[in-house]
Structure formats: structure tokens, C-alpha cells
Motif scaffolding. Structure first.
Motif, short mmCIF file in Angstrom:
data_model
loop_
_atom_site.label_atom_id
_atom_site.label_comp_id
_atom_site.label_asym_id
_atom_site.label_seq_id
_atom_site.Cartn_x
_atom_site.Cartn_y
_atom_site.Cartn_z
N PRO A 43 0.80 -1.23 0.00
CA PRO A 43 0.00 0.00 0.00
C PRO A 43 0.84 1.29 0.00
CG PRO A 43 -0.09 -1.07 2.15
CD PRO A 43 0.58 -2.02 1.23
N VAL A 44 1.96 1.28 0.72
CA VAL A 44 2.79 2.49 0.78
C VAL A 44 3.44 2.74 -0.57
CG1 VAL A 44 4.80 3.55 1.85
CG2 VAL A 44 3.19 2.27 3.26
N THR A 45 3.89 1.68 -1.23
CA THR A 45 4.51 1.84 -2.55
C THR A 45 3.51 2.37 -3.57
OG1 THR A 45 6.13 0.08 -2.12
CG2 THR A 45 5.69 0.64 -4.43
N ARG A 46 2.27 1.89 -3.49
CA ARG A 46 1.24 2.38 -4.41
C ARG A 46 1.02 3.87 -4.23
NH1 ARG A 46 -3.10 -2.53 -3.63
NH2 ARG A 46 -2.15 -3.98 -5.13
N LEU A 72 22.75 -0.05 4.35
CA LEU A 72 23.52 1.09 3.85
C LEU A 72 22.80 1.78 2.70
CD1 LEU A 72 27.17 -0.32 3.89
CD2 LEU A 72 26.25 1.54 5.31
N GLU A 73 22.25 0.99 1.79
CA GLU A 73 21.50 1.55 0.67
C GLU A 73 20.34 2.42 1.18
OE1 GLU A 73 18.81 0.03 -3.14
OE2 GLU A 73 19.33 -1.33 -1.50
N ASN A 74 19.61 1.89 2.14
CA ASN A 74 18.49 2.63 2.72
C ASN A 74 18.98 3.90 3.41
OD1 ASN A 74 15.67 2.75 3.15
ND2 ASN A 74 15.92 2.07 5.25
N PHE A 75 20.13 3.80 4.07
CA PHE A 75 20.69 4.96 4.78
C PHE A 75 21.07 6.07 3.81
CE2 PHE A 75 24.50 6.98 6.79
CZ PHE A 75 23.82 7.62 7.82
N TRP A 76 21.71 5.71 2.69
CA TRP A 76 22.08 6.74 1.71
C TRP A 76 20.83 7.41 1.14
CZ3 TRP A 76 26.39 6.70 3.66
CH2 TRP A 76 27.30 5.64 3.65
N VAL A 77 19.78 6.62 0.89
CA VAL A 77 18.52 7.17 0.38
C VAL A 77 17.93 8.17 1.37
CG1 VAL A 77 16.13 6.63 -0.22
CG2 VAL A 77 17.98 5.20 -1.08
N VAL A 102 7.29 8.09 1.75
CA VAL A 102 8.67 7.69 1.46
C VAL A 102 9.42 7.42 2.76
CG1 VAL A 102 10.87 8.42 0.45
CG2 VAL A 102 8.73 8.98 -0.71
N MET A 103 9.20 8.28 3.76
CA MET A 103 9.84 8.08 5.06
C MET A 103 9.33 6.81 5.74
SD MET A 103 9.76 12.05 6.38
CE MET A 103 10.57 11.71 7.94
N LEU A 104 8.04 6.57 5.64
CA LEU A 104 7.46 5.36 6.23
C LEU A 104 8.04 4.11 5.56
CD1 LEU A 104 5.49 3.83 8.03
CD2 LEU A 104 3.69 4.27 6.33
N LEU A 105 8.23 4.18 4.25
CA LEU A 105 8.79 3.03 3.53
C LEU A 105 10.21 2.73 4.00
CD1 LEU A 105 7.89 1.06 1.28
CD2 LEU A 105 9.18 2.48 -0.32
N LEU A 113 19.53 9.92 3.63
CA LEU A 113 20.36 11.13 3.65
C LEU A 113 20.06 12.02 2.45
CD1 LEU A 113 23.89 9.84 4.77
CD2 LEU A 113 22.16 11.02 6.14
N ILE A 114 19.70 11.40 1.32
CA ILE A 114 19.39 12.20 0.12
C ILE A 114 18.06 12.90 0.25
CG2 ILE A 114 18.79 12.01 -2.33
CD1 ILE A 114 20.97 9.83 -2.56
N TYR A 115 17.00 12.15 0.59
CA TYR A 115 15.67 12.80 0.58
C TYR A 115 15.40 13.68 1.79
CZ TYR A 115 13.47 9.09 3.51
OH TYR A 115 13.12 8.22 4.51
N THR A 116 16.19 13.55 2.85
CA THR A 116 16.03 14.45 3.99
C THR A 116 16.82 15.74 3.83
OG1 THR A 116 17.79 13.26 5.17
CG2 THR A 116 15.51 12.64 5.66
N ASN A 117 17.65 15.82 2.79
CA ASN A 117 18.41 17.04 2.51
C ASN A 117 18.41 17.28 1.00
OD1 ASN A 117 20.04 19.28 2.87
ND2 ASN A 117 21.94 18.09 2.88
#
Length: 202
Positions: A44-47, A137-142, A82-85, A144-148
Motif C-alpha cells: 500500500p505504501v509503494t502504491r 547502507l543503501e536505505n541509509f544513503w537514500v 517515502v519516510m514510512l517506507l 540522507l538524500i531525501y532528507t536534505n
């Protein structure tokens, strides 16, 4: 193989720390969480995120700052999703870790008298650790990108892409290894196909 023994010893201690029944219970609970996060979280979140015209997969696969910036602008109305995902992704990572480690632990206990066969779940546990680390790590980089979005370092795109590529490389070996470990453990447990083949070395 003796050189690898120090690396595998923590896996052996983990497998021996509790009973097979406890590992089985942990696997059952982890599986329920694993499937539940996919069915009631990711789907549901992805949709909702895809209503923006992009998905988080598009962001993870973007290779240039222009591509990333375009996706981030599209994500603005659904940023909470996006944050919830991202949070759900970490729950998924932890559940997957315990699911795979529990199944490998059961296999390792079953194959304890077959030294060479026991390498399969040991290697599988190592692959699981690497894949979950890369996924984290992949999730962490994402994050850092969308929060800034206005001022993130461009190197984060490279780190995100690299982590994703390495993760899938490991996952493509990790899942078949789990399947092989389970099948071999079942054969040892319920048939005599490997009788007399246990390694008798000390």
C-alpha cells in the motif's frame, strides 16, 4: 577450510545458543513479520508513492543529480510515505536477518556431523550478514538524500548505486544458498543419502 573456521565460529555459537525448537519459533515469527511487512506495508505504501509518477526503486537506480532531483521534487507531496517506507525497510531487513539465520541454524544443527555439508549454512549466514548490511547502507544513503534534497553531497548517489548493485549481487547467491541448505538438511534428516559420508577428520 581450517582458515575459515574463526570466521564461522560465531555462526556455530549462534546456532548452538538455543534449541532447534526455539530457532523454529523465531523463524515462524520472522516469516510472519517478513510477509506482513510486504503485504500490509510495502504494497500500500509503494502504491501511494507511485502516484507521484516515480517509485523509490527509480530513486535508487538514478545515476545523475538531475535524475535524483527530478524524483525528489515529485516525491514532495508523498514524502511522509517515502519516510514510512524507509522505516518499513529496516523492519524488513531485521525480520529477514532472523528468518534466514534461524533457518540456517536449524540446517547447521542438522548437518553438525557432516563437516563439509555444514559449510553450506555457514556460508549462507555470512551472505545474509553481508546482504542485510548492504541493504541497510543503501536505505541509509537514500534517507540522507531525501532528507536534505537541496544540499546533499553528490557522492551519496554513487554510494547508493554501489550499495544496491552489490546487494543484488549477494542476494542472487544468498537465496539459492538458503534453499540448498534447507534441502540438504531435509535429506540428511529424513533419508540416508549422505550416510557414511560424514567427514571423520578431527
Amino acid at each position: 577450510m581450517q582458515v575459515l573456521e574463526p570466521l564461522f565460529r560465531p555462526f556455530e555459537r549462534y546456532a548452538d545458543a538455543v534449541s532447534v525448537r526455539t530457532h523454529g519459533s523465531a523463524a515462524a515469527v520472522s516469516f510472519c513479520v517478513f510477509v506482513g511487512v510486504i503485504a500490509f506495508g510495502f504494497v500500500p505504501v509503494t502504491r501511494r508513492i507511485e502516484a507521484s509518477g516515480y517509485s523509490t526503486s527509480d530513486l535508487q537506480e538514478a545515476t545523475t543529480r538531475a535524475e535524483v532531483d527530478t524524483i525528489l521534487r515529485a516525491f514532495e507531496p508523498v514524502l511522509d510515505a517515502v519516510m514510512l517506507l524507509s522505516v518499513l525497510d529496516y523492519v524488513f531487513i531485521v525480520a529477514g536477518f532472523f528468518l534466514f539465520f534461524s533457518l540456517h541454524s536449524i540446517a547447521l544443527r542438522t548437518l553438525a556431523s557432516h563437516e563439509r555439508l555444514a559449510l553450506i549454512p555457514k556460508v549462507g549466514m555470512g551472505l545474509t550478514m553481508v546482504s542485510r548490511l548492504l541493504d541497510s547502507l543503501e536505505n541509509f544513503w537514500v534517507i540522507l538524500i531525501y532528507t536534505n534534497p537541496e544540499d546533499y553531497p553528490t557522492v551519496l548517489i554513487t554510494l547508493m548505486n554501489g550499495s544496491e548493485s552489490l546487494k543484488w549481487l549477494v542476494v542472487n547467491v544468498e537465496y539459492p544458498t538458503l534453499g540448498i541448505a534447507v534441502v540438504v538438511a531435509l535429506l540428511v534428516r529424513f533419508t540416508s543419502v549422505f550416510d557414511g559420508r560424514a567427514d571423520s577428520s578431527p
